[in-house]
Design a protein around this motif. Structure first.
Motif, PDB file in Angstrom:
ATOM      1  N   ALA A  28       7.928 -13.237   5.467  1.00 16.77           N
ATOM      2  CA  ALA A  28       7.543 -13.040   6.857  1.00 16.77           C
ATOM      3  C   ALA A  28       6.468 -11.977   7.009  1.00 16.77           C
ATOM      4  O   ALA A  28       5.746 -11.956   7.989  1.00 16.77           O
ATOM      5  CB  ALA A  28       8.768 -12.673   7.689  1.00 16.77           C
ATOM      6  N   ALA A  29       6.344 -11.086   6.031  1.00 16.00           N
ATOM      7  CA  ALA A  29       5.359 -10.004   6.121  1.00 16.00           C
ATOM      8  C   ALA A  29       4.024 -10.353   5.485  1.00 16.00           C
ATOM      9  O   ALA A  29       3.108  -9.541   5.483  1.00 16.00           O
ATOM     10  CB  ALA A  29       5.925  -8.746   5.476  1.00 16.00           C
ATOM     11  N   ALA A  30       3.894 -11.546   4.929  1.00 21.13           N
ATOM     12  CA  ALA A  30       2.678 -11.896   4.193  1.00 21.13           C
ATOM     13  C   ALA A  30       1.416 -11.745   5.030  1.00 21.13           C
ATOM     14  O   ALA A  30       0.456 -11.118   4.595  1.00 21.13           O
ATOM     15  CB  ALA A  30       2.782 -13.310   3.647  1.00 21.13           C
ATOM     16  N   GLY A  31       1.383 -12.327   6.218  1.00 12.26           N
ATOM     17  CA  GLY A  31       0.202 -12.221   7.068  1.00 12.26           C
ATOM     18  C   GLY A  31      -0.098 -10.789   7.472  1.00 12.26           C
ATOM     19  O   GLY A  31      -1.198 -10.286   7.242  1.00 12.26           O
ATOM     20  N   PRO A  32       0.886 -10.068   8.056  1.00  9.05           N
ATOM     21  CA  PRO A  32       0.647  -8.685   8.464  1.00  9.05           C
ATOM     22  C   PRO A  32       0.255  -7.778   7.301  1.00  9.05           C
ATOM     23  O   PRO A  32      -0.675  -6.981   7.408  1.00  9.05           O
ATOM     24  CB  PRO A  32       1.976  -8.255   9.070  1.00  9.05           C
ATOM     25  N   THR A  33       0.961  -7.891   6.167  1.00  5.17           N
ATOM     26  CA  THR A  33       0.662  -7.058   5.008  1.00  5.17           C
ATOM     27  C   THR A  33      -0.732  -7.361   4.478  1.00  5.17           C
ATOM     28  O   THR A  33      -1.500  -6.450   4.161  1.00  5.17           O
ATOM     29  CB  THR A  33       1.711  -7.293   3.905  1.00  5.17           C
ATOM     30  N   ALA A  34      -1.069  -8.622   4.397  1.00  4.02           N
ATOM     31  CA  ALA A  34      -2.384  -9.018   3.896  1.00  4.02           C
ATOM     32  C   ALA A  34      -3.497  -8.552   4.829  1.00  4.02           C
ATOM     33  O   ALA A  34      -4.557  -8.128   4.369  1.00  4.02           O
ATOM     34  CB  ALA A  34      -2.437 -10.538   3.713  1.00  4.02           C
ATOM     35  N   LEU A  35      -3.259  -8.598   6.126  1.00  5.16           N
ATOM     36  CA  LEU A  35      -4.278  -8.166   7.078  1.00  5.16           C
ATOM     37  C   LEU A  35      -4.547  -6.671   6.933  1.00  5.16           C
ATOM     38  O   LEU A  35      -5.698  -6.239   6.882  1.00  5.16           O
ATOM     39  CB  LEU A  35      -3.862  -8.498   8.510  1.00  5.16           C
ATOM     40  N   ALA A  36      -3.498  -5.878   6.840  1.00  5.49           N
ATOM     41  CA  ALA A  36      -3.662  -4.437   6.669  1.00  5.49           C
ATOM     42  C   ALA A  36      -4.371  -4.130   5.347  1.00  5.49           C
ATOM     43  O   ALA A  36      -5.248  -3.266   5.296  1.00  5.49           O
ATOM     44  CB  ALA A  36      -2.304  -3.736   6.734  1.00  5.49           C
ATOM     45  N   ALA A  37      -4.013  -4.850   4.294  1.00  4.46           N
ATOM     46  CA  ALA A  37      -4.639  -4.630   2.986  1.00  4.46           C
ATOM     47  C   ALA A  37      -6.115  -5.015   3.022  1.00  4.46           C
ATOM     48  O   ALA A  37      -6.966  -4.293   2.483  1.00  4.46           O
ATOM     49  CB  ALA A  37      -3.902  -5.427   1.913  1.00  4.46           C
ATOM     50  N   TRP A  38      -6.433  -6.142   3.656  1.00  5.75           N
ATOM     51  CA  TRP A  38      -7.831  -6.561   3.764  1.00  5.75           C
ATOM     52  C   TRP A  38      -8.648  -5.516   4.514  1.00  5.75           C
ATOM     53  O   TRP A  38      -9.730  -5.139   4.086  1.00  5.75           O
ATOM     54  CB  TRP A  38      -7.944  -7.918   4.477  1.00  5.75           C
ATOM     55  N   ARG A  39      -8.103  -5.040   5.622  1.00  6.35           N
ATOM     56  CA  ARG A  39      -8.818  -4.063   6.426  1.00  6.35           C
ATOM     57  C   ARG A  39      -9.047  -2.777   5.636  1.00  6.35           C
ATOM     58  O   ARG A  39     -10.142  -2.203   5.668  1.00  6.35           O
ATOM     59  CB  ARG A  39      -8.011  -3.771   7.702  1.00  6.35           C
ATOM     60  N   ALA A  40      -8.047  -2.338   4.883  1.00  3.84           N
ATOM     61  CA  ALA A  40      -8.185  -1.127   4.063  1.00  3.84           C
ATOM     62  C   ALA A  40      -9.237  -1.320   2.973  1.00  3.84           C
ATOM     63  O   ALA A  40     -10.085  -0.443   2.755  1.00  3.84           O
ATOM     64  CB  ALA A  40      -6.833  -0.759   3.450  1.00  3.84           C
ATOM     65  N   ARG A  41      -9.196  -2.469   2.288  1.00  2.18           N
ATOM     66  CA  ARG A  41     -10.191  -2.751   1.238  1.00  2.18           C
ATOM     67  C   ARG A  41     -11.602  -2.784   1.799  1.00  2.18           C
ATOM     68  O   ARG A  41     -12.553  -2.354   1.146  1.00  2.18           O
ATOM     69  CB  ARG A  41      -9.895  -4.095   0.554  1.00  2.18           C
ATOM     70  N   ALA A  42     -11.731  -3.320   3.011  1.00  3.59           N
ATOM     71  CA  ALA A  42     -13.047  -3.433   3.640  1.00  3.59           C
ATOM     72  C   ALA A  42     -13.502  -2.094   4.234  1.00  3.59           C
ATOM     73  O   ALA A  42     -14.653  -1.976   4.651  1.00  3.59           O
ATOM     74  CB  ALA A  42     -13.009  -4.507   4.730  1.00  3.59           C
ATOM     75  N   GLY A  43     -12.603  -1.112   4.277  1.00  6.23           N
ATOM     76  CA  GLY A  43     -12.950   0.187   4.832  1.00  6.23           C
ATOM     77  C   GLY A  43     -13.160   0.156   6.339  1.00  6.23           C
ATOM     78  O   GLY A  43     -13.972   0.908   6.872  1.00  6.23           O
ATOM     79  N   LEU A  44     -12.414  -0.717   7.007  1.00  7.27           N
ATOM     80  CA  LEU A  44     -12.568  -0.893   8.452  1.00  7.27           C
ATOM     81  C   LEU A  44     -11.451  -0.215   9.225  1.00  7.27           C
ATOM     82  O   LEU A  44     -10.290  -0.274   8.823  1.00  7.27           O
ATOM     83  CB  LEU A  44     -12.550  -2.390   8.804  1.00  7.27           C
ATOM     84  N   THR A  45     -11.808   0.382  10.340  1.00 11.24           N
ATOM     85  CA  THR A  45     -10.793   0.857  11.273  1.00 11.24           C
ATOM     86  C   THR A  45     -10.246  -0.362  12.010  1.00 11.24           C
ATOM     87  O   THR A  45     -10.838  -1.455  11.948  1.00 11.24           O
ATOM     88  CB  THR A  45     -11.386   1.833  12.310  1.00 11.24           C
ATOM     89  N   ARG A  46      -9.158  -0.171  12.715  1.00 17.09           N
ATOM     90  CA  ARG A  46      -8.638  -1.293  13.516  1.00 17.09           C
ATOM     91  C   ARG A  46      -9.665  -1.727  14.547  1.00 17.09           C
ATOM     92  O   ARG A  46      -9.843  -2.911  14.795  1.00 17.09           O
ATOM     93  CB  ARG A  46      -7.333  -0.899  14.201  1.00 17.09           C
TER      94      ARG A  46
END
Length: 70
Positions: free
Chosen positions: A3-21
């Motif tokens: 159930a956490a796959a989408g949320p976890t992946a989104l946070a990880a992608w954003r961190a890797r990309a160096g993006l703020t919310r």
């Protein structure tokens, strides 16, 4: 898929990309509050937002990841 796959992946992608919310939200065409809610698993994106996430992540987070976790 968990159930956490989408949320976890989104946070990880954003961190890797160096993006703020806020930056990620602008890129995806949604609000920063929506990004926060998606990352916390409070809400799931509607189809349009899920498609934008899939496109911007070059398919690493797919629309069906969100459907499977809903």
């Amino acid at each position: 898929m968990s159930a956490a796959a989408g949320p976890t992946a989104l946070a990880a992608w954003r961190a890797r990309a160096g993006l703020t919310r806020r930056q990620a939200a602008t890129l995806l065409g949604i609000s920063a509050a929506s990004i926060a809610a998606y990352e916390r698993g409070i809400r799931h994106p509607k189809t349009r937002a899920a498609m934008a996430i899939e496109k911007q992540t070059h398919g690493s987070i797919r629309v069906r990841d969100w459907i499977a976790s809903a």
